[in-house]
Write a protein that holds these residues in place. Sequence first.
Motif, PDB file in Angstrom:
ATOM      1  N   GLN A 209       0.853  -1.194   0.000  1.00 11.46           N
ATOM      2  CA  GLN A 209       0.000   0.000   0.000  1.00 11.46           C
ATOM      3  C   GLN A 209       0.885   1.239   0.000  1.00 11.46           C
ATOM      4  O   GLN A 209       2.068   1.177   0.354  1.00 11.46           O
ATOM      5  CB  GLN A 209      -0.968  -0.005   1.174  1.00 11.46           C
ATOM      6  CG  GLN A 209      -0.328  -0.176   2.510  1.00 11.46           C
ATOM      7  CD  GLN A 209      -1.362  -0.069   3.618  1.00 11.46           C
ATOM      8  OE1 GLN A 209      -2.467   0.440   3.426  1.00 11.46           O
ATOM      9  NE2 GLN A 209      -1.004  -0.519   4.811  1.00 11.46           N
ATOM     10  N   VAL A 210       0.274   2.351  -0.413  1.00  8.49           N
ATOM     11  CA  VAL A 210       1.019   3.597  -0.590  1.00  8.49           C
ATOM     12  C   VAL A 210       0.237   4.745   0.026  1.00  8.49           C
ATOM     13  O   VAL A 210      -0.981   4.842  -0.171  1.00  8.49           O
ATOM     14  CB  VAL A 210       1.206   3.917  -2.097  1.00  8.49           C
ATOM     15  CG1 VAL A 210       1.901   5.249  -2.293  1.00  8.49           C
ATOM     16  CG2 VAL A 210       1.962   2.819  -2.804  1.00  8.49           C
ATOM     17  N   PHE A 211       0.941   5.589   0.765  1.00 12.39           N
ATOM     18  CA  PHE A 211       0.378   6.891   1.130  1.00 12.39           C
ATOM     19  C   PHE A 211       1.223   7.934   0.400  1.00 12.39           C
ATOM     20  O   PHE A 211       2.446   7.945   0.528  1.00 12.39           O
ATOM     21  CB  PHE A 211       0.436   7.131   2.644  1.00 12.39           C
ATOM     22  CG  PHE A 211      -0.186   8.447   3.024  1.00 12.39           C
ATOM     23  CD1 PHE A 211      -1.552   8.564   3.196  1.00 12.39           C
ATOM     24  CD2 PHE A 211       0.598   9.589   3.162  1.00 12.39           C
ATOM     25  CE1 PHE A 211      -2.137   9.782   3.509  1.00 12.39           C
ATOM     26  CE2 PHE A 211       0.025  10.821   3.476  1.00 12.39           C
ATOM     27  CZ  PHE A 211      -1.340  10.911   3.654  1.00 12.39           C
ATOM     28  N   ALA A 212       0.560   8.784  -0.381  1.00 18.98           N
ATOM     29  CA  ALA A 212       1.320   9.696  -1.250  1.00 18.98           C
ATOM     30  C   ALA A 212       1.139  11.151  -0.836  1.00 18.98           C
ATOM     31  O   ALA A 212       0.025  11.581  -0.525  1.00 18.98           O
ATOM     32  CB  ALA A 212       0.851   9.519  -2.695  1.00 18.98           C
ATOM     33  N   ALA A 213       2.232  11.876  -0.836  1.00 16.17           N
ATOM     34  CA  ALA A 213       2.192  13.340  -0.703  1.00 16.17           C
ATOM     35  C   ALA A 213       2.620  13.896  -2.057  1.00 16.17           C
ATOM     36  O   ALA A 213       3.786  13.751  -2.457  1.00 16.17           O
ATOM     37  CB  ALA A 213       3.139  13.788   0.400  1.00 16.17           C
ATOM     38  N   LEU A 214       1.661  14.466  -2.789  1.00 16.65           N
ATOM     39  CA  LEU A 214       1.917  14.950  -4.150  1.00 16.65           C
ATOM     40  C   LEU A 214       1.741  16.463  -4.173  1.00 16.65           C
ATOM     41  O   LEU A 214       0.754  16.976  -3.634  1.00 16.65           O
ATOM     42  CB  LEU A 214       0.936  14.304  -5.143  1.00 16.65           C
ATOM     43  CG  LEU A 214       0.793  12.773  -5.081  1.00 16.65           C
ATOM     44  CD1 LEU A 214      -0.232  12.299  -6.115  1.00 16.65           C
ATOM     45  CD2 LEU A 214       2.127  12.094  -5.318  1.00 16.65           C
ATOM     46  N   SER A 215       2.685  17.177  -4.803  1.00 16.36           N
ATOM     47  CA  SER A 215       2.500  18.633  -4.854  1.00 16.36           C
ATOM     48  C   SER A 215       2.681  19.188  -6.254  1.00 16.36           C
ATOM     49  O   SER A 215       3.582  18.777  -6.987  1.00 16.36           O
ATOM     50  CB  SER A 215       3.448  19.344  -3.883  1.00 16.36           C
ATOM     51  OG  SER A 215       4.592  18.607  -3.648  1.00 16.36           O
ATOM     52  N   ASP A 216       1.784  20.130  -6.573  1.00 15.80           N
ATOM     53  CA  ASP A 216       1.894  20.911  -7.809  1.00 15.80           C
ATOM     54  C   ASP A 216       2.314  22.316  -7.363  1.00 15.80           C
ATOM     55  O   ASP A 216       1.488  23.149  -7.029  1.00 15.80           O
ATOM     56  CB  ASP A 216       0.537  20.928  -8.528  1.00 15.80           C
ATOM     57  CG  ASP A 216       0.594  21.712  -9.838  1.00 15.80           C
ATOM     58  OD1 ASP A 216       1.702  22.119 -10.245  1.00 15.80           O
ATOM     59  OD2 ASP A 216      -0.476  21.917 -10.439  1.00 15.80           O
ATOM     60  N   ARG A 365      -6.127  11.425  -3.788  1.00 16.31           N
ATOM     61  CA  ARG A 365      -7.538  11.819  -3.880  1.00 16.31           C
ATOM     62  C   ARG A 365      -8.283  11.556  -2.569  1.00 16.31           C
ATOM     63  O   ARG A 365      -9.150  12.312  -2.169  1.00 16.31           O
ATOM     64  CB  ARG A 365      -8.235  11.050  -5.022  1.00 16.31           C
ATOM     65  CG  ARG A 365      -7.958  11.635  -6.403  1.00 16.31           C
ATOM     66  CD  ARG A 365      -8.888  11.027  -7.449  1.00 16.31           C
ATOM     67  NE  ARG A 365      -8.575   9.647  -7.724  1.00 16.31           N
ATOM     68  CZ  ARG A 365      -7.742   9.228  -8.697  1.00 16.31           C
ATOM     69  NH1 ARG A 365      -7.183  10.105  -9.498  1.00 16.31           N
ATOM     70  NH2 ARG A 365      -7.514   7.961  -8.883  1.00 16.31           N
ATOM     71  N   THR A 366      -7.924  10.439  -1.919  1.00 16.30           N
ATOM     72  CA  THR A 366      -8.702  10.025  -0.740  1.00 16.30           C
ATOM     73  C   THR A 366      -8.043  10.441   0.579  1.00 16.30           C
ATOM     74  O   THR A 366      -8.626  10.215   1.645  1.00 16.30           O
ATOM     75  CB  THR A 366      -8.857   8.487  -0.720  1.00 16.30           C
ATOM     76  OG1 THR A 366      -7.547   7.901  -0.705  1.00 16.30           O
ATOM     77  CG2 THR A 366      -9.607   7.986  -1.943  1.00 16.30           C
ATOM     78  N   HIS A 367      -6.850  11.014   0.501  1.00 20.80           N
ATOM     79  CA  HIS A 367      -6.102  11.394   1.724  1.00 20.80           C
ATOM     80  C   HIS A 367      -5.925  10.204   2.656  1.00 20.80           C
ATOM     81  O   HIS A 367      -5.998  10.326   3.872  1.00 20.80           O
ATOM     82  CB  HIS A 367      -6.780  12.544   2.466  1.00 20.80           C
ATOM     83  CG  HIS A 367      -7.016  13.742   1.602  1.00 20.80           C
ATOM     84  ND1 HIS A 367      -5.992  14.566   1.188  1.00 20.80           N
ATOM     85  CD2 HIS A 367      -8.143  14.245   1.045  1.00 20.80           C
ATOM     86  CE1 HIS A 367      -6.489  15.527   0.427  1.00 20.80           C
ATOM     87  NE2 HIS A 367      -7.786  15.349   0.307  1.00 20.80           N
ATOM     88  N   SER A 368      -5.750   9.028   2.053  1.00 21.95           N
ATOM     89  CA  SER A 368      -5.517   7.847   2.890  1.00 21.95           C
ATOM     90  C   SER A 368      -4.637   6.880   2.111  1.00 21.95           C
ATOM     91  O   SER A 368      -4.431   7.058   0.907  1.00 21.95           O
ATOM     92  CB  SER A 368      -6.857   7.177   3.240  1.00 21.95           C
ATOM     93  OG  SER A 368      -7.519   6.810   2.053  1.00 21.95           O
ATOM     94  N   ALA A 369      -4.138   5.857   2.784  1.00 26.97           N
ATOM     95  CA  ALA A 369      -3.302   4.876   2.099  1.00 26.97           C
ATOM     96  C   ALA A 369      -4.145   4.109   1.081  1.00 26.97           C
ATOM     97  O   ALA A 369      -5.321   3.848   1.319  1.00 26.97           O
ATOM     98  CB  ALA A 369      -2.689   3.913   3.112  1.00 26.97           C
ATOM     99  N   ALA A 370      -3.522   3.778  -0.068  1.00 23.36           N
ATOM    100  CA  ALA A 370      -4.249   3.043  -1.117  1.00 23.36           C
ATOM    101  C   ALA A 370      -3.516   1.736  -1.395  1.00 23.36           C
ATOM    102  O   ALA A 370      -2.280   1.700  -1.420  1.00 23.36           O
ATOM    103  CB  ALA A 370      -4.324   3.887  -2.396  1.00 23.36           C
ATOM    104  N   PRO A 371      -4.279   0.651  -1.650  1.00 24.63           N
ATOM    105  CA  PRO A 371      -3.623  -0.622  -1.975  1.00 24.63           C
ATOM    106  C   PRO A 371      -2.997  -0.567  -3.366  1.00 24.63           C
ATOM    107  O   PRO A 371      -3.511   0.116  -4.255  1.00 24.63           O
ATOM    108  CB  PRO A 371      -4.780  -1.625  -1.946  1.00 24.63           C
ATOM    109  CG  PRO A 371      -6.009  -0.818  -2.170  1.00 24.63           C
ATOM    110  CD  PRO A 371      -5.743   0.569  -1.662  1.00 24.63           C
ATOM    111  N   VAL A 372      -1.900  -1.309  -3.560  1.00 23.15           N
ATOM    112  CA  VAL A 372      -1.255  -1.354  -4.888  1.00 23.15           C
ATOM    113  C   VAL A 372      -1.801  -2.554  -5.626  1.00 23.15           C
ATOM    114  O   VAL A 372      -1.741  -3.664  -5.122  1.00 23.15           O
ATOM    115  CB  VAL A 372       0.274  -1.461  -4.745  1.00 23.15           C
ATOM    116  CG1 VAL A 372       0.928  -1.568  -6.123  1.00 23.15           C
ATOM    117  CG2 VAL A 372       0.817  -0.255  -3.999  1.00 23.15           C
TER     118      VAL A 372
END
Length: 372
Positions: A209-216, A365-372
Amino acid sequence: MTPQPVRVGIIGAGLMGRELAAAIGRWVALQDHPVHPELVAVCDASPEALRWFDRVASVTHKTTDYRHLLEDDSVDVLYIAVPHHLHERLYLDAVAAGKDFLGEKPFGIDLAAAERIVAAIEAQGVFVRCSSEMPFFPGAQFAYEAIASGALGDVVDVQHDFLHSSDLDRSKPINWKRQAKYCGEIGVMGDLGMHVAHVPLRVGWRPRQVFAALSDLVTERPDPQTGEPVPCDTIDNATLYCEAGFPLTLRTFRIAPGHMNTWRITATGMDGGVSFSTAEPKTVHRFAIRDGRQVWERSEVGSQSAFPTITGPIFEFGFADAILQMWASFLAERAGELGDRFGCATPSEALDSHRIFAAALQSHRTHSAAPV
Ligand SMILES: NC(=O)c1ccc[n+]([C@@H]2O[C@H](COP(=O)([O-])OP(=O)(O)OC[C@H]3O[C@@H](n4cnc5c(N)ncnc54)[C@H](O)[C@@H]3O)[C@@H](O)[C@H]2O)c1
């Protein structure tokens, strides 16, 4: 043994297409490589980009229509290096034409495109690999071998980064790499993500699973013609906190102040550790416990990578050497001569990298960890 001749064609004669021309020009630097490549054909939609290849005497076929290269029986192998929104169409057409190729990452603009590309490759049986040259730095090879040998023991923590500062300048004009419709919603992960996925996937580290911090960070850039601000709608920086049985942090930044193409990995385990950064290209650090003391020791690794070269072993290794090594690996593997040397990223690794990026978008999008 006489090297096997291989005639190469390039589709996409931009930054990376020219790098391949230069690498083939330096092929004599390789000791006893089983393949002798010759660059014979180039395609680019821009006649100006094609003109650069006037300096390469072996190029006898130039065209603005890539289908001419697919139909050209005098081309054995293609390098496809075009903007990301074109990957799916061109890769599928190359597969359908039965051409072997090295395709640039990210193997399609999104996960669905990657799935279609990889399914077609597997069905057709063509030899295809995905571009990823940084693991060919000798220090990266050292790190890979230390990890793959199991010398680290139970893994404690891995941090793997690819850091640019190419977009620090807000006045830099927009280009296709900064627009989601050409580069993809995955943004910087499409540009740099394969580079930090290759070694982890090769050693079997699979994020669950991944928790992502993405910035534009920069949302507008000047239009190259008018200078007027236009939307710059791609992710500049991505930090992926992955759970892979241990914490695996993958960072890809277009805006990392102080860095310029820094590819680095630090992996520690209960029995050992290793750390390498292209910021110090000759040097690798290794962690060990000696006489009850925790020791980080520094070794100089010099210039030699997977394929021996005439370059003195004490000299430094650089980006252009990594491109040469990647092509040496690709063409040797295609010829059945890779042996136990490090191979280029496979289509299934390119697909797995897309699965990680898609999970990162979902996490964002969900501000939570997502399964890979
Ligand atoms: N491996 C690496 O280190 C690395 C570095 C940079 C870029 N890349 C990848 O290489 C690919 C190309 O990037 P680049 O930096 O060379 O871009 P670029 O913009 O410099 O070159 C792309 C070229 O493709 C041409 N092109 C566009 N449409 C075409 C078409 N229909 N037919 C033929 N040619 C067409 C353009 O005219 C341009 O010359 C991308 O996938 C990118 O992610 C890889």
